[in-house]
Scaffold this motif. Structure first.
Motif, short mmCIF file in Angstrom:
data_model
loop_
_atom_site.label_atom_id
_atom_site.label_comp_id
_atom_site.label_asym_id
_atom_site.label_seq_id
_atom_site.Cartn_x
_atom_site.Cartn_y
_atom_site.Cartn_z
N THR A 108 -5.12 -7.11 -0.30
CA THR A 108 -5.28 -6.38 -1.56
C THR A 108 -4.20 -6.76 -2.54
N ASP A 111 -3.42 -2.56 4.64
CA ASP A 111 -4.47 -2.13 3.72
C ASP A 111 -5.81 -2.05 4.43
N THR A 112 -6.06 -2.91 5.41
CA THR A 112 -7.26 -2.79 6.23
C THR A 112 -7.27 -1.48 6.99
N LYS A 120 0.59 3.90 -3.02
CA LYS A 120 -0.12 5.15 -2.79
C LYS A 120 0.78 6.31 -2.38
N GLU A 122 -0.79 -8.21 2.99
CA GLU A 122 -1.94 -7.40 2.60
C GLU A 122 -2.81 -8.14 1.60
N HIS A 126 -11.52 -0.42 6.48
CA HIS A 126 -12.35 -1.62 6.53
C HIS A 126 -11.54 -2.78 5.98
N GLY A 127 -12.01 -3.99 6.31
CA GLY A 127 -11.28 -5.18 5.88
C GLY A 127 -10.97 -6.06 7.08
N THR A 177 0.83 -1.21 0.00
CA THR A 177 0.00 0.00 0.00
C THR A 177 0.86 1.25 0.00
N ASP A 219 -5.53 1.26 6.29
CA ASP A 219 -5.57 2.39 5.36
C ASP A 219 -6.96 2.57 4.76
N ASN A 220 -7.65 1.48 4.46
CA ASN A 220 -8.98 1.58 3.85
C ASN A 220 -10.07 1.88 4.87
#
Length: 388
Positions: free
Chosen positions: A240, A265-266, A206, A238, A271-272, A202, A268-269
């Motif tokens: 993703t 990634d959970t 990003k 991750e 959710h997950g 991630t 950062d998003n």
């Protein structure tokens, strides 16, 4: 070629190659190898069955990093000569988009960059996966600049003997690791697999503008390795990243699982799944839609008790196998400080403890592979266990 439409199709094909007693899709040559090495005619990704027991793979964790500075061609080659079936390069990018093998993109502790005055102004502070880190970072160096550095031992207080090799080796590229695995496969008469990990995907996608996945996919395809026969197993913490690789390639995929927290990634998003979520029956079922393996921290299989002694196995092996997943726990090391307190010899943290006993306990759970800094110990323990 596009990835197969379902993992069921892929798993059925792979089942013949990896588990069938008469499988011939990926034969190995007859070779007089070290004790515990792959048997003649066995398929790679699930080494031969002996006396009714499935023999787990031995993964050289960052190479034979108990004996050579990690993530060097020397460490990888030594791991194979010790009997490892698989070698593990962790992947980070350079400024010019080359993939190199480092456990972290911060290289102040694993190279001699601090001794290079020409790079003094490259020292900086960045936030990597929510943590502030100060040092030198691969994404700020071209590959040519990185080639002027030399690797040093990451934990010299524990592995003082490895400091003998400080300054001898360069940081290798993924392509060099692939080339090495091919050469060693020919020399040893058995298929040497690689299990690359995408590190901080991630962040690189990003924040650094250097996404890992397209580069991994391109190199795997260019080398003719986009097939599910176990020569390449990709891994990530991750989901993703793991899903992106699974969608684009036919290779096997491993979802790595820590003992606590959540993948970045959970976080950062917003959710997950957390790692705890992944360990539930529903979580394992979900992982099986994009991955073939899980790589759990080893205490998730056999935890330590409150007093630090080794405890009883959990149901994770049974649960993962029930979801159609194989398990490759990490990380096995010989030194006292990495062992449960009742498997230590004496009080010196860097002395070797009862590592063979730990391997035996884990092999008896039915795991499918181990990540080991000491591949020779893992191979010996595998042979001893198979003889019982």
């Amino acid at each position: 070629m596009a990835a197969r439409s379902t993992r069921t199709t892929r798993r059925t094909w792979r089942g013949a190659a990896l588990l069938g007693a008469g499988a011939v899709l990926l034969p190995l040559l007859t070779v007089a190898g070290p004790a515990g090495a792959a048997s003649p005619g066995a398929s790679l990704a699930f080494v031969a069955k002996e006396r009714g027991r499935a023999r787990p793979l031995v993964v050289g964790h960052r190479g034979a990093s108990g004996y050579r500075p990690e993530h060097t061609l020397a460490a990888y080659e030594l791991a194979v000569r010790m009997g490892a079936d698989v070698i593990e390069p962790d992947l980070v990018p350079t400024k010019d988009g080359q993939l190199v093998a480092r456990h972290e993109n911060e290289i102040g502790g694993t190279t001699d960059v601090a001794d290079h005055p020409e790079f003094a102004n490259r020292r900086t502070t960045k936030t990597i996966d929510g943590v502030s880190v100060t040092g030198w970072f691969t994404e700020d160096f071209t590959l040519a600049e990185l080639r002027t550095l030399r690797v040093v031992e990451r934990i010299p207080a524990v592995r003082q003997r490895n400091t003998l090799y400080n300054g001898l080796f360069q940081v290798p590229t993924l392509q060099e690791v692939i080339d090495l695995a091919k050469r060693l496969s020919r020399e040893h008469g058995r298929t040497i697999a690689i299990i690359p990990e995408t590190k901080h995907p991630t962040y690189f996608r990003k924040s650094a503008g250097l996404p890992l996945e397209p580069r991994v996919i391109e190199i795997i395809k260019r080398n003719g390795l986009d097939r599910p026969d176990g020569r390449v197993i990709l891994q990530s913490f991750e989901p993703t990243s793991a899903r992106m690789l699974d969608k684009a390639l036919r290779v096997q995929v491993t979802q790595l699982i820590s003992a606590s927290g959540a993948p970045f990634d959970t976080i950062d998003n917003g959710h997950g799944p957390t790692y705890a979520d992944m360990l539930t029956p529903q979580g394992l079922k979900e992982i099986s839609t994009y991955a073939d393996w899980i790589g759990p921290e080893k205490t998730l299989i056999i935890p330590n008790g409150p007093d630090g002694t080794i405890g009883a196995p959990t149901t994770l092996v049974r649960d993962a196998h029930g979801a159609g997943l194989k398990l490759a726990p990490y990380t096995f090391r010989n030194e006292n400080q990495f062992l449960p307190v009742d498997l230590r010899n004496g009080t010196v943290p860097s002395d070797y403890g009862q590592a063979l006993r730990e391997y035996e306990l884990f092999y008896r759970t039915g795991i499918d592979a181990v990540f080991s800094d000491n591949p020779d110990t893992a191979v010996l323990a595998r042979s001893l266990f198979a003889d019982k």
